[in-house]
Design a protein around this motif. Structure first.
Motif, PDB file in Angstrom:
ATOM      1  N   ALA A   1      13.196  -8.819   3.219  1.00  0.00           N
ATOM      2  CA  ALA A   1      12.371  -8.301   4.314  1.00  0.00           C
ATOM      3  C   ALA A   1      11.009  -7.890   3.777  1.00  0.00           C
TER       4      ALA A   1
ATOM      5  N   LEU B   1       8.444  -5.041   3.197  1.00  0.00           N
ATOM      6  CA  LEU B   1       8.543  -3.601   3.035  1.00  0.00           C
ATOM      7  C   LEU B   1       7.193  -3.014   2.651  1.00  0.00           C
TER       8      LEU B   1
ATOM      9  N   THR C   1       8.994  -5.567  10.744  1.00  0.00           N
ATOM     10  CA  THR C   1       9.631  -6.715  11.395  1.00  0.00           C
ATOM     11  C   THR C   1       8.634  -7.589  12.152  1.00  0.00           C
TER      12      THR C   1
ATOM     13  N   GLU D   1      10.567  -0.957   6.736  1.00  0.00           N
ATOM     14  CA  GLU D   1      10.639  -2.398   6.955  1.00  0.00           C
ATOM     15  C   GLU D   1       9.682  -2.790   8.075  1.00  0.00           C
TER      16      GLU D   1
ATOM     17  N   ILE E   1      16.159  -5.805   0.533  1.00  0.00           N
ATOM     18  CA  ILE E   1      16.458  -4.562   1.245  1.00  0.00           C
ATOM     19  C   ILE E   1      17.923  -4.584   1.639  1.00  0.00           C
TER      20      ILE E   1
END
Length: 360
Positions: A273, A275, A317, A315, A47
């Motif tokens: 990341a 996704l 987290t 995304e 990303i």
């Protein structure tokens, strides 16, 4: 008799109710069909944090070809759009008079040098004072300066390319009088293109030389032009609250021209990341959830924390880990705790990476 009629009516109503509600009852007792859903395994994917802007392309070097002096054009050595090398003679101006001045100055210099050579022996024998030698030496130095001055004036009648590049349209003809500042043509070095674009001031801390940029031009919709940030302006525009950033892009095939409007993407950061498609995200008030499918094919609601969003992707987290199965289609057909039939999404990772590359 009335009692018999009443009894018959009651039995008829009972039978009607039985036959009317029995199918509905049996239908409600049928087992519910297990819905089909599409899931994808959570994976780490590339990303990029980026800023989009509009920029204007400029030549790496650019001048207006003009003359230092007023004179008649005697020779033109280029055509419209020619690509020339550094030092190539573009235009010659009439120079007969200045050639003669150079010749006169060189003759005077040669004569003074011969005179100095003749008196050297006389100075050694004290026949002529050293003062005469000094006078001749000063005269020689002056004459040399006159030669250089005449040559400089002669060189001003030759207009050459100070760097390699592409010429623009010719604005003069042989025999026309040109004056200082009058445009003869333009010369642009487009082997590289400077791309200037504005970035909001809130990103100033992340703007450093060396950041990558990617740009698209309307004339070449299927091409991506890559460059590197080389400098950032020292001032923020007080009206737009933005700072001008300059990037340099290679242009080996000379396809880009100065003045082109380009859509720019400044890549602030590139990282890995988790996704997911935004379609998998379920917003409830100020929180976000996804539906997971556990080992028993049961739906589990899981709260997640979102990072950046980009063109249909979000995304994650916090809240998910690699390998979990997230429902991406069929969400409206199920509720937490329902049993589902699972179908894996085809080429989920490939589609995601391709979309990110296109959008970045």
């Amino acid at each position: 008799m009335k009692k018999i009629l009443l009894l018959i009516a009651i039995v008829s109503i009972a039978l009607f109710g039985y036959f009317s509600f029995e199918p509905e009852k049996s239908q409600s007792q049928r087992p519910r069909a297990i819905p089909n859903v599409v899931v994808a395994k959570v994976e780490v994917m590339p990303i990029r944090d980026e800023v989009e802007a509009l920029g204007t392309g400029r030549a790496y070097e650019s001048i207006i070809v003009t003359s230092k002096v007023s004179e008649i054009v005697s020779e033109i050595n280029f055509d419209d759009g020619d690509i020339v090398e550094k030092g190539a003679v573009l235009v010659r101006l009439r120079n007969d008079e200045h050639k003669a001045k150079v010749a006169v100055a060189e003759v005077k210099l040669a004569e003074n040098l011969r005179e100095l050579e003749r008196i050297r022996s006389l100075i050694s024998s004290k026949t002529i004072a050293e003062l005469e030698r000094d006078r001749l030496q000063s005269l020689i130095d002056t004459t040399r300066a006159e030669v250089e001055q005449a040559k400089a004036a002669l060189n001003d009648r030759v207009i050459s390319a100070p760097f390699a590049g592409r010429l623009g349209l010719r604005q003069v003809s042989v025999g026309s009088l040109v004056t200082p500042g009058e445009q003869i043509s333009t010369l642009d070095d487009v082997s590289k293109i400077k791309l200037d674009f504005s970035v909001p001031e809130r990103f100033i801390q992340e703007l450093i030389p060396g950041k990558l940029v990617e740009a698209h031009a309307v004339a070449y919709p299927d091409r991506v032009f890559k460059g590197v940030v080389t400098s950032i302006d020292s001032r923020v525009n007080p009206e737009t609250r933005a700072v001008v950033v300059r990037a340099v892009m290679a242009n080996a095939d000379l396809s880009l021209l100065p003045g082109m409007l380009m859509k720019v993407k400044l890549i602030k950061q590139s990282r890995e990341a988790l996704l997911l498609p935004e379609a998998a995200i379920i917003p409830i008030q100020d929180k976000h959830y996804v539906y997971l499918v556990d080992q028993d094919n049961k739906v589990v609601q899981q709260q997640v924390t979102l990072g950046i969003r980009s063109r249909g992707w979000a995304e994650i987290t916090d809240g998910l880990s690699v390998g979990q199965q997230v429902m991406i289609r069929g969400i409206l057909k199920v509720r937490p705790g329902d049993e589902v039939k699972v179908q894996q999404a085809e080429n989920f990772k490939f589609a995601q990476v391709e979309e990110i590359e296109k959008s970045a």
